[in-house]
Design a protein around this motif. Structure first.
Motif, PDB file in Angstrom:
ATOM      1  N   SER A   1      11.523  -1.502  -4.206  1.00 35.97           N
ATOM      2  CA  SER A   1      10.485  -0.520  -3.869  1.00 35.97           C
ATOM      3  C   SER A   1       9.962  -0.694  -2.455  1.00 35.97           C
ATOM      4  O   SER A   1       9.348   0.231  -1.905  1.00 35.97           O
ATOM      5  CB  SER A   1       9.323  -0.618  -4.866  1.00 35.97           C
ATOM      6  N   ILE A   2      10.185  -1.876  -1.855  1.00 36.10           N
ATOM      7  CA  ILE A   2       9.762  -2.068  -0.458  1.00 36.10           C
ATOM      8  C   ILE A   2      10.965  -2.160   0.477  1.00 36.10           C
ATOM      9  O   ILE A   2      10.821  -2.545   1.637  1.00 36.10           O
ATOM     10  CB  ILE A   2       8.840  -3.287  -0.289  1.00 36.10           C
TER      11      ILE A   2
ATOM     12  N   LYS B   1       0.837  -1.204   0.000  1.00 41.99           N
ATOM     13  CA  LYS B   1       0.000   0.000   0.000  1.00 41.99           C
ATOM     14  C   LYS B   1       0.871   1.253   0.000  1.00 41.99           C
ATOM     15  O   LYS B   1       0.595   2.215  -0.746  1.00 41.99           O
ATOM     16  CB  LYS B   1      -0.905  -0.017   1.231  1.00 41.99           C
ATOM     17  N   HIS B   2       1.923   1.252   0.786  1.00 42.67           N
ATOM     18  CA  HIS B   2       2.819   2.408   0.839  1.00 42.67           C
ATOM     19  C   HIS B   2       3.531   2.601  -0.495  1.00 42.67           C
ATOM     20  O   HIS B   2       3.625   3.735  -0.991  1.00 42.67           O
ATOM     21  CB  HIS B   2       3.848   2.204   1.952  1.00 42.67           C
ATOM     22  N   ARG B   3       3.994   1.510  -1.096  1.00 44.88           N
ATOM     23  CA  ARG B   3       4.674   1.624  -2.389  1.00 44.88           C
ATOM     24  C   ARG B   3       3.746   2.199  -3.451  1.00 44.88           C
ATOM     25  O   ARG B   3       4.157   3.037  -4.279  1.00 44.88           O
ATOM     26  CB  ARG B   3       5.150   0.245  -2.830  1.00 44.88           C
ATOM     27  N   ASN B   4       2.493   1.757  -3.435  1.00 42.94           N
ATOM     28  CA  ASN B   4       1.540   2.190  -4.463  1.00 42.94           C
ATOM     29  C   ASN B   4       1.161   3.664  -4.333  1.00 42.94           C
ATOM     30  O   ASN B   4       0.600   4.243  -5.274  1.00 42.94           O
ATOM     31  CB  ASN B   4       0.290   1.316  -4.418  1.00 42.94           C
TER      32      ASN B   4
ATOM     33  N   PRO C   1       5.319   7.682  -2.643  1.00 45.33           N
ATOM     34  CA  PRO C   1       5.750   8.870  -1.890  1.00 45.33           C
ATOM     35  C   PRO C   1       7.139   9.320  -2.327  1.00 45.33           C
ATOM     36  O   PRO C   1       7.961   8.513  -2.765  1.00 45.33           O
ATOM     37  CB  PRO C   1       5.770   8.374  -0.441  1.00 45.33           C
ATOM     38  N   ILE C   2       7.377  10.645  -2.221  1.00 47.86           N
ATOM     39  CA  ILE C   2       8.702  11.185  -2.516  1.00 47.86           C
ATOM     40  C   ILE C   2       9.568  10.940  -1.292  1.00 47.86           C
ATOM     41  O   ILE C   2       9.280  11.419  -0.200  1.00 47.86           O
ATOM     42  CB  ILE C   2       8.638  12.693  -2.830  1.00 47.86           C
TER      43      ILE C   2
ATOM     44  N   LYS D   1      16.997   4.986  -3.040  1.00 48.47           N
ATOM     45  CA  LYS D   1      15.693   5.555  -3.434  1.00 48.47           C
ATOM     46  C   LYS D   1      14.968   4.686  -4.461  1.00 48.47           C
ATOM     47  O   LYS D   1      14.821   5.040  -5.627  1.00 48.47           O
ATOM     48  CB  LYS D   1      15.869   6.981  -3.971  1.00 48.47           C
ATOM     49  N   LYS D   2      14.513   3.523  -4.009  1.00 47.69           N
ATOM     50  CA  LYS D   2      13.779   2.552  -4.831  1.00 47.69           C
ATOM     51  C   LYS D   2      14.611   2.039  -6.007  1.00 47.69           C
ATOM     52  O   LYS D   2      14.071   1.626  -7.031  1.00 47.69           O
ATOM     53  CB  LYS D   2      12.472   3.148  -5.363  1.00 47.69           C
TER      54      LYS D   2
END
Length: 489
Positions: free
Chosen positions: A48-49, A14-17, A20-21, A29-30
């Motif tokens: 990404s996570i 949910k956070h990845r989707n 966020p900057i 940074k991802k």
């Protein structure tokens, strides 16, 4: 909540989707700031996570959200009152366990064939180990578990013991009568803590030995990554309230755990728990069928022998995990180490471990008939390759006496020391660890008096090609010892 849920994995997705900057670590940074070749190989999803303990994702050191929920689901699945996630491996969970129950000068009962993390924790705690010889298997030349009778005898001799540690299952897959050991210790209000590194799956199938929590143990350090489907370095610490405090466990756990916890690793624990809880019976069913077929076929190969239920004949060999294929190669006229190398270079097969007489192969949730067939074919070829060397061989079980403890392991570890030739170290007090790894059984620990018998045992393992680890001098020509020899007893 339901065992179908994965609260930690879900909150990460949910956070990845939200995209966020990020003005926080990790600095890649991802994946944008990462070496392109590595990024392409591992993929953007996992990167990404790869996040930190910002508020939406909870904090392993003080869980109040998704991590708390994930750990509660794990506790329910494993039959514990509390479960703690470890990204420090089972070694970190074991250290937490031991530092929770013993402190400076406290006695703890331990089998001699313990993992090096247990001895490290005893050094950190300043505790005094009271060793019990495990039962020795003269056919396979290995150590099993400790018997309830040996535990009771030791507790009678040392009534001020503060805790009992049991390895269950052993690296080779054998279990002791753990319920009886727990009954004996609890009858004296002594907690039982379990190194369950090789038993994450046994809770989830009736044909497997009972787990530490089912046996009534107070704590169990359990490797989910070894046989439970999570990523390497992930484990859990299961706790039963009563003789230990979960709040004390959390405090010690936090002292030993990195504040930069890996969320991909934690998420793999969350999802591995779901798979075991929901699909464990079916997946283990398949693995058991494969292992049964493999064991039968291995025992038909000339000069090879695979241990089975026939080995269960005492309270120290009370049950076994059939997914561990302990294969004796001694009648083939070669060592386990030589068999391991032959399989590596001639069949592209890597085994779990080798010792003087055996190799150990694991059948897991990730295996299929294809892998089993490849193993059997390779073992058949190996048998033919060494047929001219084959001869019935008696295992020489050379288990030296446990050296006398002249001072506490912690005092010895931090004492003034000097380096002497190993051949001339007889009667000196050892200041470092020396062990055969795997599985990490100590030959000497700091504080023990070196004997000529154990010097010979070290040399025998070196000559057999087995990895003897621990000392500063990797050639093992010298050893660090205590300058002054003043026994505490």
């Amino acid at each position: 909540m339901s065992q179908l849920e994965t609260p930690l994995f879900d909150v990460l997705l949910k956070h990845r989707n939200r995209h966020p900057i990020q003005f926080h670590i990790p600095g890649h940074k991802k994946g944008q700031g990462m070496d392109p070749a590595f990024r392409e190989f591992v993929g953007d999803n996992v990167l990404s996570i790869d996040l930190i303990n910002i508020a939406p994702l909870d904090d392993l050191h003080s869980p109040k959200g998704a991590i708390k929920e994930a750990q509660a689901l794990a506790a329910e699945a494993f039959g514990a009152d509390h479960t703690f996630f470890s990204v420090q491996g089972t070694s970190g969970a074991i250290m937490t366990m031991i530092l929770t129950v013993v402190g400076p000068g406290d006695k703890i009962l331990v089998p001699r064939n313990v993992h090096k993390s247990i001895m490290s924790a005893i050094v950190f705690a300043g505790a005094i180990p009271i060793f019990i010889h495990p039962e020795v298997d003269s056919e396979y030349g290995i150590s099993h578990g400790i018997s309830p009778e040996a535990v009771e005898k030791a507790l009678n001799a040392y009534p001020d013991t503060k805790a009992v540690l049991v390895i269950n299952p052993t690296y080779y897959g054998f279990t002791a009568d753990l319920k009886r050991i727990v009954e004996i210790a609890h009858g004296r209000n002594i907690p039982v803590v379990v190194d369950e590194a090789h038993g994450v799956h046994i809770k989830f199938h009736d044909e497997l030995p009972y787990s530490a929590m089912e046996a009534g143990a107070d704590m169990a350090a359990t490797s989910v990554h070894k046989l439970g489907g999570s990523m390497t370095q992930t484990s859990i610490l299961n706790v039963r309230e009563g003789l230990v405090s979960a709040k004390r466990v959390q405090a010690v756990f936090s002292m030993l755990t990195t504040t930069s916890t890996s969320y991909p690793l934690l998420a793999s624990l969350d999802t591995a728990r779901r798979q075991l809880a929901i699909h464990g019976v079916d997946l283990i069913d398949d693995a058991l069928r494969l292992a049964k077929d493999a064991r039968k076929r291995i025992n038909q190969i000339p000069h090879l022998k695979c241990a089975g239920k026939e080995k269960l004949h005492s309270s120290a060999t009370y049950d076994m995990d059939p997914l561990k294929l302990l294969i004796s190669v001694k009648d083939l006229g070669i060592s386990g180490h030589r068999a391991e190398e032959w399989l590596r270079y001639n069949a592209n097969i890597e085994v779990e471990l080798s010792d003087l007489y055996n190799i150990l192969c694991l059948v897991t949730l990730g295996d299929t008939k294809k892998e089993i067939n490849l193993l059997i074919n390779a073992l058949n070829r190996m048998s033919k390759a060494f047929d001219s060397e084959a001869a019935i061989t008696e295992a020489v079980v050379n288990v030296p006496e446990i050296p006398a403890l002249a001072m506490s392991p912690r005092d010895a570890f931090y004492a003034d020391t000097e380096v002497v030739p190993l051949a001339e170290a007889d009667n000196c007090i050892c200041a470092e660890f020396i062990m055969v790894y795997p599985p990490g059984i100590p030959i000497f620990i700091p504080g023990e008096i070196i004997t000529q018998e154990n010097i010979h045992y070290i040399q025998m393992n070196i000559e057999a090609g087995l990895p003897v680890q621990g000392p500063e001098d990797s050639t093992l020509k010298t050893i660090r010892v205590i300058k002054e020899r003043k026994p505490i007893i």
